[in-house]
Design a protein around this motif. Sequence first.
Motif, PDB file in Angstrom:
ATOM      1  N   GLU A  90       0.852  -1.321   0.001  1.00 24.68           N
ATOM      2  CA  GLU A  90       0.093  -0.026   0.053  1.00 24.68           C
ATOM      3  C   GLU A  90       0.765   1.114  -0.057  1.00 24.68           C
ATOM      4  OE1 GLU A  90      -3.179  -0.270   3.306  1.00 24.68           O
ATOM      5  OE2 GLU A  90      -3.633  -2.158   2.583  1.00 24.68           O
ATOM      6  N   ASN A  91       1.960   1.228   0.553  1.00 27.06           N
ATOM      7  CA  ASN A  91       2.669   2.487   0.868  1.00 27.06           C
ATOM      8  C   ASN A  91       4.170   2.661   0.223  1.00 27.06           C
ATOM      9  OD1 ASN A  91       3.751   0.436   2.323  1.00 27.06           O
ATOM     10  ND2 ASN A  91       4.107   1.928   4.448  1.00 27.06           N
ATOM     11  N   LEU A  92       4.482   1.396  -0.226  1.00 28.04           N
ATOM     12  CA  LEU A  92       5.718   1.519  -1.020  1.00 28.04           C
ATOM     13  C   LEU A  92       5.380   0.746  -2.624  1.00 28.04           C
ATOM     14  CD1 LEU A  92       8.047   0.297   1.519  1.00 28.04           C
ATOM     15  CD2 LEU A  92       8.156   2.420   0.537  1.00 28.04           C
ATOM     16  N   PRO A  93       6.406   1.244  -3.596  1.00 25.97           N
ATOM     17  CA  PRO A  93       6.222   0.488  -4.780  1.00 25.97           C
ATOM     18  C   PRO A  93       6.842  -1.084  -4.919  1.00 25.97           C
ATOM     19  CG  PRO A  93       7.980   1.951  -4.827  1.00 25.97           C
ATOM     20  CD  PRO A  93       7.251   2.023  -3.601  1.00 25.97           C
ATOM     21  N   GLY A  94       6.317  -2.068  -4.144  1.00 28.09           N
ATOM     22  CA  GLY A  94       6.744  -3.237  -3.966  1.00 28.09           C
ATOM     23  C   GLY A  94       5.430  -4.391  -3.953  1.00 28.09           C
ATOM     24  N   TYR A  95       5.785  -5.395  -3.099  1.00 26.48           N
ATOM     25  CA  TYR A  95       4.999  -6.466  -2.986  1.00 26.48           C
ATOM     26  C   TYR A  95       4.993  -6.895  -1.516  1.00 26.48           C
ATOM     27  CZ  TYR A  95       5.357  -6.620  -7.871  1.00 26.48           C
ATOM     28  OH  TYR A  95       5.278  -6.583  -9.305  1.00 26.48           O
ATOM     29  N   GLU A  96       3.923  -7.159  -0.647  1.00 29.22           N
ATOM     30  CA  GLU A  96       3.931  -7.547   0.687  1.00 29.22           C
ATOM     31  C   GLU A  96       4.481  -9.023   0.904  1.00 29.22           C
ATOM     32  OE1 GLU A  96      -0.209  -7.293   1.915  1.00 29.22           O
ATOM     33  OE2 GLU A  96      -0.147  -5.131   2.149  1.00 29.22           O
ATOM     34  N   VAL A  97       5.447  -8.928   1.932  1.00 30.24           N
ATOM     35  CA  VAL A  97       5.970 -10.308   2.450  1.00 30.24           C
ATOM     36  C   VAL A  97       5.224 -10.780   3.816  1.00 30.24           C
ATOM     37  CG1 VAL A  97       8.073 -11.267   2.981  1.00 30.24           C
ATOM     38  CG2 VAL A  97       7.822  -9.608   1.193  1.00 30.24           C
ATOM     39  N   THR A  98       4.821 -11.663   3.790  1.00 30.78           N
ATOM     40  CA  THR A  98       4.168 -12.286   4.994  1.00 30.78           C
ATOM     41  C   THR A  98       4.902 -13.457   5.743  1.00 30.78           C
ATOM     42  OG1 THR A  98       2.550 -13.794   3.756  1.00 30.78           O
ATOM     43  CG2 THR A  98       1.892 -11.478   4.279  1.00 30.78           C
ATOM     44  N   LEU A  99       4.844 -13.862   6.920  1.00 26.50           N
ATOM     45  CA  LEU A  99       5.442 -14.991   7.460  1.00 26.50           C
ATOM     46  C   LEU A  99       4.687 -16.062   6.931  1.00 26.50           C
ATOM     47  CD1 LEU A  99       6.172 -13.786  10.817  1.00 26.50           C
ATOM     48  CD2 LEU A  99       7.630 -14.633   9.366  1.00 26.50           C
ATOM     49  N   SER A 100       5.224 -17.179   6.659  1.00 28.64           N
ATOM     50  CA  SER A 100       4.582 -18.598   6.426  1.00 28.64           C
ATOM     51  C   SER A 100       4.527 -19.521   7.888  1.00 28.64           C
ATOM     52  CB  SER A 100       5.407 -19.556   5.569  1.00 28.64           C
ATOM     53  OG  SER A 100       6.749 -19.677   6.209  1.00 28.64           O
ATOM     54  N   GLU A 101       4.842 -19.250   8.741  1.00 26.64           N
ATOM     55  CA  GLU A 101       4.502 -19.747  10.172  1.00 26.64           C
ATOM     56  C   GLU A 101       4.749 -18.749  11.322  1.00 26.64           C
ATOM     57  OE1 GLU A 101       8.009 -22.631   9.635  1.00 26.64           O
ATOM     58  OE2 GLU A 101       9.237 -21.211  10.416  1.00 26.64           O
ATOM     59  N   ASP A 102       4.357 -19.156  12.471  1.00 33.45           N
ATOM     60  CA  ASP A 102       4.482 -18.465  13.904  1.00 33.45           C
ATOM     61  C   ASP A 102       5.944 -18.339  14.345  1.00 33.45           C
ATOM     62  OD1 ASP A 102       1.452 -18.412  13.637  1.00 33.45           O
ATOM     63  OD2 ASP A 102       1.291 -19.526  15.355  1.00 33.45           O
TER      64      ASP A 102
END
Length: 144
Positions: A17-29
């Motif tokens: 939303e705030n940068l010209p890129g892609y969100e990275v999310t965690l795949s595990e706790d």
Amino acid sequence: MKFLNEQGQEITLKRAENLPGYEVTLSEDVVIDSAVNNPFFKGINILQLPKKLKGFRENSDLKTLFAPQVLNVGLKIILDEDECAIFEPVEELVLNQRLILVNRIFGTNQIVRPMFINFGLRNVKLRSKTVIGTVLIQKNNIEL
């Protein structure tokens, strides 16, 4: 450029939303331990400090005091030869959680594994699917 998951299947990442890129999310706790939870500091008394400091450089607990913790995001990047990926952590992790990013740049065919050191006083608990940063794709426009 394309993104792959751990099984080698092509995936689509959500635009940040705030940068010209892609969100990275965690795949595990994950829990990122605070340095103050290191076994060296357990039950320490100020009067025992000189005794504890003997053999300071050989202390196995102190050798891991600021060891970075790798976060698994389950992401592999395939880039063109004139591109690189830059990982930028979300502001919340840096400002409020006191996490410091150790590695920032990833090349082609690399698995994105951000590494953080916790300089805060508490452990940081992050849940699976939490957005931890943005990956920006930098294209080299320099002619050699």
